[in-house]
Design an enzyme around this catalytic site. Structure first.
Site, PDB file in Angstrom:
ATOM      1  N   ASP A  78       0.868  -1.182   0.000  1.00 61.78           N
ATOM      2  CA  ASP A  78       0.000   0.000   0.000  1.00 61.78           C
ATOM      3  C   ASP A  78       0.902   1.229   0.000  1.00 61.78           C
ATOM      4  O   ASP A  78       2.135   1.101  -0.076  1.00 61.78           O
ATOM      5  CB  ASP A  78      -0.952  -0.009   1.209  1.00 61.78           C
ATOM      6  CG  ASP A  78      -2.282   0.671   0.883  1.00 61.78           C
ATOM      7  OD1 ASP A  78      -2.264   1.875   0.565  1.00 61.78           O
ATOM      8  OD2 ASP A  78      -3.327   0.005   0.927  1.00 61.78           O
ATOM      9  N   HIS A 133      -2.707   2.920  -4.413  1.00 62.05           N
ATOM     10  CA  HIS A 133      -2.154   2.453  -3.135  1.00 62.05           C
ATOM     11  C   HIS A 133      -0.729   1.942  -3.353  1.00 62.05           C
ATOM     12  O   HIS A 133      -0.349   0.891  -2.844  1.00 62.05           O
ATOM     13  CB  HIS A 133      -3.052   1.359  -2.535  1.00 62.05           C
ATOM     14  CG  HIS A 133      -4.371   1.892  -2.054  1.00 62.05           C
ATOM     15  ND1 HIS A 133      -4.501   2.563  -0.871  1.00 62.05           N
ATOM     16  CD2 HIS A 133      -5.603   1.876  -2.612  1.00 62.05           C
ATOM     17  CE1 HIS A 133      -5.760   2.934  -0.702  1.00 62.05           C
ATOM     18  NE2 HIS A 133      -6.451   2.536  -1.748  1.00 62.05           N
ATOM     19  N   GLU A 157      -9.773   2.409  -5.331  1.00 60.42           N
ATOM     20  CA  GLU A 157      -9.506   3.825  -5.038  1.00 60.42           C
ATOM     21  C   GLU A 157      -8.387   4.444  -5.884  1.00 60.42           C
ATOM     22  O   GLU A 157      -7.515   5.129  -5.349  1.00 60.42           O
ATOM     23  CB  GLU A 157      -9.182   3.974  -3.536  1.00 60.42           C
ATOM     24  CG  GLU A 157     -10.325   3.530  -2.664  1.00 60.42           C
ATOM     25  CD  GLU A 157     -10.049   3.676  -1.170  1.00 60.42           C
ATOM     26  OE1 GLU A 157     -10.911   4.249  -0.492  1.00 60.42           O
ATOM     27  OE2 GLU A 157      -9.007   3.215  -0.689  1.00 60.42           O
TER      28      GLU A 157
HETATM   29  C1  ACM Z   1     -10.620  -0.633   0.379  1.00 64.18           C
HETATM   30  O1  ACM Z   1     -11.122  -0.491   1.501  1.00 64.18           O
HETATM   31  N1  ACM Z   1     -10.002   0.397  -0.190  1.00 64.18           N
HETATM   32  C2  ACM Z   1     -10.694  -1.876  -0.344  1.00 64.18           C
END
Ligand code: ACM
Ligand code: ZN
Length: 760
Positions: free
Chosen positions: A187, A262, A330
């Site tokens: 991440d 991420h 995201e």
């Molecule tokens: C997530 O909570 N971004 C998968």
């Protein structure tokens, strides 16, 4: 001490309830006792490890280890029955013998976990136990799970959980018959897996600057050259050990390499795979990252694909799992929009836009993984563009319903809805909880979750592989922080993953849970007791009185309370129904089982002023909290705070019911910097006799510097009024606007939260 408490259960061990609750249990009256002479027989060498793992539980606490041999002669006899389905088993415990049938090692393992749970919890102890009766009660069990996918996701990026602690976590999962550990390995906040071809991923990507004294959302990005000292990673040898440890416990580890977003930890290590338009320093982010979180892998650069393929080659070689999770969540396309390489790729591939570029990106990486014989998983944002072939989608946003868009196209899916199954959210009344994010997902909320919703097409249910609890570790700084949020809620997830829809039983589950947590205690595993805490609600009756209600999600405890400031005991009045409050009162309450206090003591200092319990003219929903006599905690989501619609002023009028002399008007407001919660731009107080004609009595205004302060604190905004007579008092709070450029949430709309209106 602990040894004794582990064995004190011996008297009641007969009544021990297994969780997840088996399909059918018939109890007898006798017991089977383990001794140094106990022999476990297995059908073939293949099943020996499962039996030996169970036998090894006895070695330290009992001082003996049941012998494992092949054949049919054992006191505990495992027999193959190929008619049973995967994961299913049958077991018959009699005073003389225990017979277990299953189609393979999984079923045997689950049956043996039952024995583990039925033994005194001291079986988990690493110290020698004296005077323990190693018996299990007589019973017949037939069992099979509801879902094949019974998952737990652990984010080891935000907080790196050391290997030994991860192994402990896996063993606690195994007791619950969970079978998939989805490891979120990468991440913005850390890259946690050694990749031999790209050593900088862990030399640089596994380390972040130390901002641990601040809550995650408040942490500022690193400066170039700032020492990065917090983190860690698993070597490939570590990971092999973890994989083998999990496999011994019938748990498959699914690695997640999250792309294209991420990815700041990877890009801090290899910035050449970010879009060339990115000129900012890319570091491993200790918090949210602000604009830096928008830095993602370049979808136009051919070399990015090769880099990721190389990484996936090593991941695929390392993990025996049939699945690889590629994330896909995201991804903000700010840089893709500006990047010449991404734009060229969009044109070349005839893609509609940047969202379609993500579809292309995920599709390409997914095809690569599939070409190596693995199946691909991803988050539900994958449904925003063309879904990669055969991808398995994880429904997470809100109640996870985006996954149904994938089901509609024939894709399998897993439900892990943030609103129920994200363990980062609060698990109980918030004023007792360590700081974390958002609202509540209590043990009961998770237990009550039914993934198959009314209105689903029958084929959706066929495509639902199962359920998962997901643990994001933004607020964790040490292993206990992780365990605290995971347990006991993971047991509720196991229950919904295993037990058929209409067979769940909350009371029975809690009995089984108390036994499970007794086992956790013997393993020195931290777990939360939030389920014993009291949620209060104080509502004004609009006529000068307040109504107090108290609730605990465990029905097997009793709430006792005092109203005179003294500590509640089991002899204090028992709470039966709502209480009426009519003046300054300190309410103290706690839950008890017999004489034993089970939860923390709730303290509610209820203080009256002229606004308390008075009606609000034209009140918006939820505003009554502003006149309930009770202040909020430092968590603006604790149900004692009111917020309006984002970017709209809050206007509220208190009707004092008669003309009163007014000296001052105060509003309580909270700052929670990292969450963009700030005080209002201005607060205006106006007075009226008729609720039509108002006259301004005072106004406070604040500068940006005063508004956008760092920290988490409560302030009273007070307007002194030249003593005036009025019946109606109108408060208007102007929103502070967007957070400034130097904020951790630059450009985001901030919010006002108010807890109380105080009129003197
Ligand atoms: C997530 O909570 N971004 C998968
Ligand atoms: Zn690009």
């Amino acid at each position: 001490m602990l040894g004794l408490s582990g064995c004190s259960h011996v008297k009641t061990q007969k009544d021990t309830v297994i969780i997840p609750q088996p399909l059918s249990v018939e109890k007898g009256t006798g017991a089977f006792t383990f001794s140094p002479h106990t022999v476990i027989s297995v059908p073939a060498d293949e099943q020996k490890p499962v039996a030996e793992l169970f036998a090894s539980l006895f070695t330290r606490p009992a001082g003996f280890t049941p012998r494992v041999q092949t054949g049919q002669e054992g006191d505990i006899c495992l027999q193959l029955d190929k008619n049973l389905s995967e994961d299913a088993y049958e077991m018959k415990i009699t005073t003389k013998r225990i017979l277990v049938k299953a189609a393979d090692s999984k079923g045997f393992f689950y049956a043996l976990q039952n024995l583990r749970l039925l033994l005194p919890p001291a079986i988990e102890s690493s110290d020698a136990q004296t005077a323990c009766d190693w018996s299990v009660p007589e019973m017949n069990i037939k069992d099979a799970p509801r879902f094949g996918y019974r998952g737990f996701m652990l984010d080891v990026s935000r907080y790196f959980l050391p290997k030994e602690e991860l192994l402990r976590m896996i063993d606690c999962m195994a007791m619950l018959k969970l079978n998939r550990l989805h490891l979120h390995l990468t991440d913005d906040n850390g890259w946690r897996l050694e990749i031999k071809k790209y050593p900088r991923l862990t030399e640089i990507g596994a380390w972040k600057v130390d901002r641990q004294h601040l809550p995650f959302p408040d942490r500022r990005n690193p400066q170039k050259g700032e020492p990065a000292t917090v983190g860690g990673f698993y070597t490939q040898e570590d990971m092999k050990e973890i994989i083998a440890y999990a496999a011994d416990r019938q748990i498959e580890i699914i690695p997640e390499i999250d792309i294209p977003a991420h990815s700041n930890a990877a890009l801090a290590s290899y910035p050449e795979y970010a879009c060339p338009v990115v000129k900012d320093f890319i570091g491993v982010i200790p918090g949210l990252g602000g604009k830096n979180a928008e830095i993602i892998f370049c979808g136009g650069n051919e070399k990015t694909y090769r880099f990721l393929q190389d990484i996936l080659d090593e991941v695929i070689a390392l993990f025996p799992s049939r699945y690889i999770h590629l994330g896909g969540d995201e991804a903000t396309k700010t840089n893709w929009k500006k990047c010449p390489l991404c734009q060229a790729r969009i044109r070349k591939e005839h893609l509609k836009d940047e969202e379609a570029l993500q579809g292309y990106f995920m599709g390409r990486m997914s095809d690569y993984v599939r070409s190596k014989g693995k199946e691909v998983m991803g988050w539900d944002e994958l449904t925003n563009s063309k879904l990669p072939e055969d991808v398995i989608v994880f429904g997470w946003q809100g109640f996870g319903n985006a996954a149904l868009k994938a089901a509609e196209q024939g894709h399998r899916f897993v439900m892990t809805p943030a609103r129920v199954a994200y363990l980062i959210r609060y698990q109980g009344p918030q004023w007792f909880e360590p700081l974390t994010y958002f609202g509540n997902n209590t043990l009961k909320d998770l237990f009550d979750y039914e993934p198959v919703q009314e209105g689903w097409k029958p084929e959706y249910e066929q495509l639902l592989m199962g359920v998962q609890a997901s643990m994001w570790t933004e607020f964790c700084n040490k292993p206990e922080d992780v365990f605290y949020l995971v347990f006991p809620r993971l047991a509720a997830l196991a229950e919904i993953a295993w037990v058929p829809k209409n067979q769940k039983d909350w009371d029975l589950f809690l009995k089984g849970l108390d036994n499970y947590t007794a086992h956790l205690e013997q393993k020195h595993v931290t777990y939360a007791r939030s389920m014993f805490n009291i949620q209060h609600r104080i509502t004004p009756d609009n006529n000068g009185a307040l109504t107090l209600s108290l609730e605990c999600e465990r029905p097997d405890v009793k709430i006792h309370y005092t109203l005179d400031g003294s500590e509640p005991t089991a002899n204090s009045p028992g709470y039966e129904k709502e209480l009426k409050l009519t003046g300054n009162t300190t309410v103290k309450a706690a839950t008890f089982a017999g004489n034993e206090q089970k939860g923390k003591t709730l303290v509610l200092p209820v203080e009256w002023n002229k606004a308390t319990a008075k009606p609000l003219a034209n009140a918006a929903q939820g505003m009554e909290i502003l006149v309930n006599g009770l202040r909020g905690s430092l968590k603006q989501t604790d149900f004692e705070w009111y917020t309006g619609e984002i970017s709209k002023p809050i206007v509220v009028t208190v009707d004092l019911l008669q003309t009163e002399t007014i000296q001052s008007c105060t509003a309580g407001c909270i700052t929670n910097y990292g969450m963009a919660v700030h005080k209002p731009r201005s607060m205006t107080v106006e007075l009226s006799d008729d609720n039509i004609h108002f006259k301004e009595a005072g106004k406070l205004t604040f500068t940006d510097d005063e508004i956008f302060k760092e920290g988490n604190f409560i302030e009273d905004l007070k307007v002194d009024v030249a003593p005036a007579q009025a019946r109606y008092v109108r408060f208007t709070f102007e929103t502070p606007g967007n957070c400034p450029a130097n904020h951790v949430r630059p450009g985001q709309a901030s919010r006002i939260y108010l807890d109380e209106l105080i009129i003197h």
